[in-house]
Design an enzyme around this catalytic site. Structure first.
Site, PDB file in Angstrom:
ATOM      1  N   GLY A  20       6.482  12.727 -35.227  1.00 16.83           N
ATOM      2  CA  GLY A  20       6.514  12.757 -36.670  1.00 16.83           C
ATOM      3  C   GLY A  20       7.724  11.803 -37.168  1.00 16.83           C
TER       4      GLY A  20
ATOM      5  CG  HIS B  93      -0.214  -0.475 -31.903  1.00 12.46           C
ATOM      6  ND1 HIS B  93      -0.840   0.334 -31.173  1.00 12.46           N
ATOM      7  CD2 HIS B  93       0.014  -1.752 -31.190  1.00 12.46           C
ATOM      8  CE1 HIS B  93      -0.810  -0.151 -29.993  1.00 12.46           C
ATOM      9  NE2 HIS B  93      -0.418  -1.258 -29.927  1.00 12.46           N
TER      10      HIS B  93
HETATM   11  C1  GRF Z   1       5.250   5.241 -33.088  1.00 12.03           C
HETATM   12  O1  GRF Z   1       5.606   4.359 -31.992  1.00 12.03           O
HETATM   13  C2  GRF Z   1       4.065   4.717 -33.631  1.00 12.03           C
HETATM   14  O2  GRF Z   1       4.038   3.451 -33.455  1.00 12.03           O
HETATM   15  C3  GRF Z   1       2.956   4.900 -32.156  1.00 12.03           C
HETATM   16  O3  GRF Z   1       3.223   6.345 -31.719  1.00 12.03           O
HETATM   17  C4  GRF Z   1       4.814   6.521 -32.071  1.00 12.03           C
HETATM   18  C5  GRF Z   1       4.815   7.688 -32.917  1.00 12.03           C
HETATM   19  O4  GRF Z   1       6.151   8.245 -33.137  1.00 12.03           O
HETATM   20  N1  GRF Z   1       1.793   5.122 -32.714  1.00 12.03           N
HETATM   21  P1  GRF Z   1       6.384   9.136 -34.347  1.00 12.03           P
HETATM   22  O5  GRF Z   1       5.611  10.392 -33.751  1.00 12.03           O
HETATM   23  O6  GRF Z   1       6.247   8.656 -35.536  1.00 12.03           O
HETATM   24  O7  GRF Z   1       7.761   9.495 -34.212  1.00 12.03           O
END
Ligand code: GRF
Length: 198
Positions: free
Chosen positions: A18, A116
């Site tokens: 998160g 993404h």
């Molecule tokens: C991020 O790199 C996002 O782009 C991808 O998954 C990861 C999530 O990280 N979809 P977080 O949970 O926001 O720290």
């Protein structure tokens, strides 16, 4: 937008750490930020991001997909009800690790964003940093896009680019991209709301 303008109620869907959710919550503390992060939903009961959201005083919900077995749409109906009950207007996927069916993507068409970690259309799917290094890409980055039924396929709203260095590991590259993600997501959400309300 004036300071008295209504802030758009936003939900963030997570499955894990998160950190992008946290970036959105922190950005929304600014008095002139056009969104309020009102609800955080996780499909994973012990996602660390849930505790972070609670500590920030945000309502959280776990809607565990495993309860619904193979019925993806039933899981999404539960999410959709929770979003509507909370008066949510925009949904931000932030490390939400479930493929969505057209039920949810149609219901929130134009109002659901995803982040993404690649320069889409390059490297949709998982392990983007490893794949960028293996492909000897000189540039990599992250994309915010509207969510459609095709995975990582919706219209691109914004991208941020980083250089890939010869000695990069997937971890070092991921760290540099993540810093960009934390800037880009709050900025793009605000821009989308301001564009739609002006
Ligand atoms: C991020 O790199 C996002 O782009 C991808 O998954 C990861 C999530 O990280 N979809 P977080 O949970 O926001 O720290």
């Amino acid at each position: 937008m004036s300071h008295s303008a209504k802030r758009v109620p936003v939900a963030v869907l997570i499955s894990g750490r998160g950190s992008n959710m946290t970036a959105l919550i922190e950005a929304a503390h600014a008095p002139d930020y056009p969104a309020e992060i009102r609800l955080v939903i996780s499909n994973i009961p012990d996602a660390p991001g849930l505790e972070t959201a609670r500590a920030a005083g945000i309502q959280t919900l776990t809607i565990d997909h495993r309860i619904f077995g193979k019925d993806r749409e039933a899981h999404e109906r539960a999410i959709d009800s929770a979003l509507r009950d909370a008066g949510i207007e925009i949904v931000c996927l932030a490390g939400y690790m479930r493929l969505l069916t057209p039920f949810l993507t149609d219901a929130w068409s134009g109002r659901m964003l995803n982040i993404h970690p690649s320069l889409l259309p390059e490297f949709p799917g998982l392990h983007t940093h490893e794949r960028a290094i293996a492909a000897k890409a000189s540039k990599h980055g992250c994309t915010i896009h509207l969510v459609t039924a095709g995975m990582d396929e919706g219209p691109v709203l914004a991208q941020a680019t980083v250089d890939v260095f010869p000695d990069d590991t997937p971890e070092s590259l991921a760290g540099r991209v993540l810093k960009e993600e934390h800037q880009l997501y709050p900025k793009t959400l605000a821009e989308l709301i301001r564009k739609n309300t002006n």
